[in-house]
Design a protein around this motif. Structure first.
Motif, mmCIF file in Angstrom:
data_model
loop_
_atom_site.group_PDB
_atom_site.id
_atom_site.type_symbol
_atom_site.label_atom_id
_atom_site.label_comp_id
_atom_site.label_asym_id
_atom_site.label_seq_id
_atom_site.Cartn_x
_atom_site.Cartn_y
_atom_site.Cartn_z
ATOM 1 N N ALA A 139 41.152 37.229 49.212
ATOM 2 C CA ALA A 139 40.149 38.295 49.205
ATOM 3 C C ALA A 139 40.601 39.468 48.335
ATOM 4 C CB ALA A 139 39.879 38.766 50.630
ATOM 5 N N ARG A 140 41.866 39.792 48.395
ATOM 6 C CA ARG A 140 42.395 40.879 47.560
ATOM 7 C C ARG A 140 42.405 40.490 46.089
ATOM 8 N NH1 ARG A 140 48.018 42.701 49.864
ATOM 9 N NH2 ARG A 140 47.870 44.097 48.063
ATOM 10 N N VAL A 141 42.715 39.231 45.802
ATOM 11 C CA VAL A 141 42.702 38.768 44.416
ATOM 12 C C VAL A 141 41.286 38.841 43.849
ATOM 13 C CG1 VAL A 141 42.931 36.705 42.959
ATOM 14 C CG2 VAL A 141 44.776 37.345 44.521
ATOM 15 N N VAL A 142 40.299 38.475 44.635
ATOM 16 C CA VAL A 142 38.906 38.591 44.187
ATOM 17 C C VAL A 142 38.576 40.047 43.859
ATOM 18 C CG1 VAL A 142 36.487 38.319 44.852
ATOM 19 C CG2 VAL A 142 38.142 36.540 45.448
ATOM 20 N N GLU A 143 38.962 40.956 44.751
ATOM 21 C CA GLU A 143 38.699 42.383 44.530
ATOM 22 C C GLU A 143 39.400 42.879 43.274
ATOM 23 O OE1 GLU A 143 39.966 44.361 48.047
ATOM 24 O OE2 GLU A 143 38.338 43.570 49.298
ATOM 25 N N HIS A 144 40.666 42.526 43.112
ATOM 26 C CA HIS A 144 41.425 42.950 41.930
ATOM 27 C C HIS A 144 40.804 42.386 40.654
ATOM 28 C CE1 HIS A 144 44.394 44.898 44.299
ATOM 29 N NE2 HIS A 144 45.080 43.818 44.659
ATOM 30 N N SER A 145 40.375 41.139 40.709
ATOM 31 C CA SER A 145 39.789 40.498 39.528
ATOM 32 C C SER A 145 38.542 41.241 39.067
ATOM 33 C CB SER A 145 39.451 39.031 39.826
ATOM 34 O OG SER A 145 40.603 38.294 40.144
ATOM 35 N N ILE A 146 37.675 41.561 40.011
ATOM 36 C CA ILE A 146 36.435 42.263 39.681
ATOM 37 C C ILE A 146 36.730 43.651 39.128
ATOM 38 C CG2 ILE A 146 34.327 43.253 40.654
ATOM 39 C CD1 ILE A 146 34.337 40.915 42.664
ATOM 40 N N ALA A 147 37.668 44.368 39.782
ATOM 41 C CA ALA A 147 37.976 45.738 39.385
ATOM 42 C C ALA A 147 38.637 45.830 38.015
ATOM 43 C CB ALA A 147 38.873 46.392 40.437
ATOM 44 N N SER A 148 39.366 44.794 37.633
ATOM 45 C CA SER A 148 40.121 44.857 36.371
ATOM 46 C C SER A 148 39.475 44.054 35.245
ATOM 47 C CB SER A 148 41.555 44.368 36.594
ATOM 48 O OG SER A 148 41.581 43.056 37.112
ATOM 49 N N LEU A 149 38.256 43.572 35.446
ATOM 50 C CA LEU A 149 37.557 42.788 34.429
ATOM 51 C C LEU A 149 36.746 43.708 33.527
ATOM 52 C CD1 LEU A 149 36.999 39.839 33.517
ATOM 53 C CD2 LEU A 149 34.921 39.930 34.919
ATOM 54 N N ALA A 150 36.961 43.593 32.230
ATOM 55 C CA ALA A 150 36.219 44.388 31.256
ATOM 56 C C ALA A 150 34.758 43.953 31.215
ATOM 57 C CB ALA A 150 36.851 44.242 29.869
#
Length: 214
Positions: A139-150
């Motif tokens: 769940a944290r990886v999903v959140e990080h992925s979305i937040a750091s995606l250009a």
């Protein structure tokens, strides 16, 4: 040791020992299955070129080398120092390490911080890694992925489907976590008996639409 029943530091130690025992434990350089899977992943990318890519769980660097040829910059990370050394050696021998930076990182706690004004990732590749995570870690990886995606960037997931002892989550469940994430649109789903490949973007347009087709 079984990493599914270990704290995170012991899970990292498992992979450290794995790579010390064998430089290519899954034979990603020898098996046609692995070569074909990489080719499918690369051919499925919505963009011909990417600026800044992130590959956590880079292993011994075989996919990293291919990504370096499609991207201006690549951040390749792994929890195993032994794997990182193997990846650095692989890219150095192939002359593909000029635009690659290596980092010792564990997921999700070491996900790179994207500071205000810093470059986000145009491409995030999670290949054969997310099923080792506990549900709360995923769940944290999903959140990080979305937040750091250009804007217009791509998130790629590619995972083995068969059961094995070290798996914490099914591949279907891993990919479903991204499918249900807010702000992401699935660009591609490729399903085979052996693996599942999926690509998501924060841009809902298809590849053709991005190039002006209506």
């Amino acid at each position: 040791m079984n990493p599914s029943s270990m704290p995170d530091d012991q899970r990292s130690a498992y992979f450290e020992q794995l790579y010390r025992h064998a430089a290519d434990p899954w034979q990603v350089r020898r098996r046609w299955y692995e070569e074909r899977k990489r080719a499918l992943l690369l051919a499925s990318l919505p963009q011909q070129r990417y600026g800044h890519a992130y590959e956590p769980g880079c292993g011994n660097g075989e996919l990293t080398l291919a990504l370096a040829r499609r991207c201006e910059r690549v951040l390749a990370a792994d929890a195993s120092l032994e794997a990182l050394q193997l990846a650095q050696r692989r890219l150095g021998e192939a002359g593909g390490d000029v635009n690659v930076r290596f980092a010792h990182q564990r997921l999700p706690q070491d996900w790179p911080r994207i500071l205000q004004g810093s470059d986000k990732f145009d491409l995030i590749v999670l290949s054969e890694i997310a099923y080792y995570l506990a549900p709360e870690e995923l769940a944290r990886v999903v959140e990080h992925s979305i937040a750091s995606l250009a804007p217009g960037g791509s998130i790629v997931l590619c995972h083995w489907r068969a059961p094995f002892a070290q798996r914490l989550l099914s591949t279907v469940r891993v990919h479903a976590a991204f499918q249900g994430a807010p702000g992401l649109h699935r660009v591609l789903r490729h399903e085979e008996t052996d693996f599942l490949l999926g690509i998501w973007s924060n841009d809902a347009r298809s590849v053709a639409q991005r190039e002006g087709f209506t």
